[in-house]
Design an enzyme around this catalytic site. Structure first.
Site, PDB file in Angstrom:
ATOM      1  N   HIS A 126       0.834  -1.205   0.000  1.00 31.05           N
ATOM      2  CA  HIS A 126       0.000   0.000   0.000  1.00 31.05           C
ATOM      3  C   HIS A 126       0.870   1.258   0.000  1.00 31.05           C
ATOM      4  CE1 HIS A 126      -3.226  -2.572   2.144  1.00 31.05           C
ATOM      5  NE2 HIS A 126      -3.751  -2.218   0.991  1.00 31.05           N
TER       6      HIS A 126
ATOM      7  N   CYS B 100      -2.729   0.147   9.926  1.00 25.09           N
ATOM      8  CA  CYS B 100      -3.795  -0.766   9.437  1.00 25.09           C
ATOM      9  C   CYS B 100      -4.770  -1.222  10.500  1.00 25.09           C
ATOM     10  CB  CYS B 100      -3.239  -2.057   8.880  1.00 25.09           C
ATOM     11  SG  CYS B 100      -1.627  -2.016   8.288  1.00 25.09           S
TER      12      CYS B 100
HETATM   13  C1  CIR Z   1      -3.776  -7.833   3.086  1.00 23.83           C
HETATM   14  O1  CIR Z   1      -2.976  -8.333   2.298  1.00 23.83           O
HETATM   15  O2  CIR Z   1      -4.754  -7.209   2.694  1.00 23.83           O
HETATM   16  C2  CIR Z   1      -3.541  -8.032   4.565  1.00 23.83           C
HETATM   17  N1  CIR Z   1      -2.929  -9.305   4.787  1.00 23.83           N
HETATM   18  C3  CIR Z   1      -2.696  -6.932   5.139  1.00 23.83           C
HETATM   19  C4  CIR Z   1      -3.364  -5.591   5.072  1.00 23.83           C
HETATM   20  C5  CIR Z   1      -2.565  -4.517   5.695  1.00 23.83           C
HETATM   21  N2  CIR Z   1      -3.260  -3.279   5.640  1.00 23.83           N
HETATM   22  C6  CIR Z   1      -2.683  -2.101   5.550  1.00 23.83           C
HETATM   23  O3  CIR Z   1      -1.492  -1.999   5.412  1.00 23.83           O
HETATM   24  N3  CIR Z   1      -3.455  -1.027   5.538  1.00 23.83           N
END
Ligand code: CIR
Length: 257
Positions: free
Chosen positions: A160, A247
């Protein structure tokens, strides 16, 4: 006052989506302890923590940031780029609707909240494997009426936009220059992550403090040297699921108490 919406670590976390990391075993108890420590750190900074309902069948539900962008004027509910995450936003939207008017992104838009960096009235939106042009366009339509400018930023080597850059002070970003070109953020200063700590650009700013992973000591030292208050949290277990500190919450300002 500030509210943080969080969501419990799901029983199925080990089946999380992964893009840039190899799958390794995740210790669920340890992940839950770390998540509790994160919530405690928020509370210690005066934040009221509200937990969204657990969703044990949704492995990535703990990464609640990806489900919405919350501004003072409106909450825009995301449409996650990973199909496995599409059912996460709805219960979060129900909670947010108690605090904000709510707008929804719709197909073909995809957007993860982790791709959004808000700096003043500018919204930097990462175009990533999760967030597409339609997502950014719909977002811009929802927030433009409130005077926000949306700037697209290509994201390539990381999950991201906020894996590569986050805001650590009014005019200061923490950034990995290998992952995002600093020139995009015209008029802002930046501090680079330390060598060997590529993933260290994700800090959660709460007032004047920064909730920050304990496993990036060199970059933490750089932040402290700039006079910033660093609140270290253990989060290496959640990092195995590709999650950082931004997150695990959605922050919202609420008037008064
Ligand atoms: C994903 O791949 O969507 C999750 N395993 C990790 C999401 C992390 N979110 C973020 O950095 N905002």
């Amino acid at each position: 006052m500030l509210i943080a919406l969080t969501r419990p670590v799901s029983e199925s976390l080990a089946e999380c989506a992964l893009t840039h990391l190899e799958r390794v075993p995740i210790d669920l108890d340890r992940a839950r302890h770390q998540h509790a420590a994160y919530e405690d750190a928020l509370r210690a900074l005066g934040v009221r923590v509200i937990r969204a309902p657990a969703a044990d069948e949704l492995p990535d539900a703990v990464f609640i940031e990806d489900t919405a962008l919350v501004l003072d004027e409106v909450a825009v509910i995301a449409r996650p780029g990973a199909v496995s995450r599409r059912r996460e936003p709805e219960p979060v939207a129900a909670i947010l609707s108690q605090f904000r008017p709510v707008q929804h992104l719709v197909a073909p838009a995809t957007l993860d909240g982790g791709d959004i960096l808000l700096v003043g009235r500018t919204i930097y939106a990462g175009l990533s494997s999760r967030t597409n042009e339609a997502g950014v366009k719909q977002l811009a339509a929802h927030v433009g009426v409130f005077g926000y400018e949306v700037v697209s930023v290509p994201v390539r080597s990381c999950l991201h936009l906020k894996s590569a850059v986050s805001q650590v002070d009014d005019q200061l970003l923490l950034l990995n220059p290998q992952w995002v070109p600093a020139e995009v953020f015209a008029g802002l200063e930046y501090l680079a992550v330390a060598d060997g700590e590529a993933g260290a650009a994700n800090a959660l700013r709460v007032g004047d403090a920064l909730i920050y992973p304990v496993h990036y000591p060199w970059t933490a030292g750089r932040l402290a040297k700039r006079g910033l208050e660093v609140v270290p949290v253990p989060c290496d277990e959640l990092a195995k699921a590709e999650g950082g500190v931004t997150c695990c919450s959605l922050l919202l300002n609420t008037p008064g108490g």
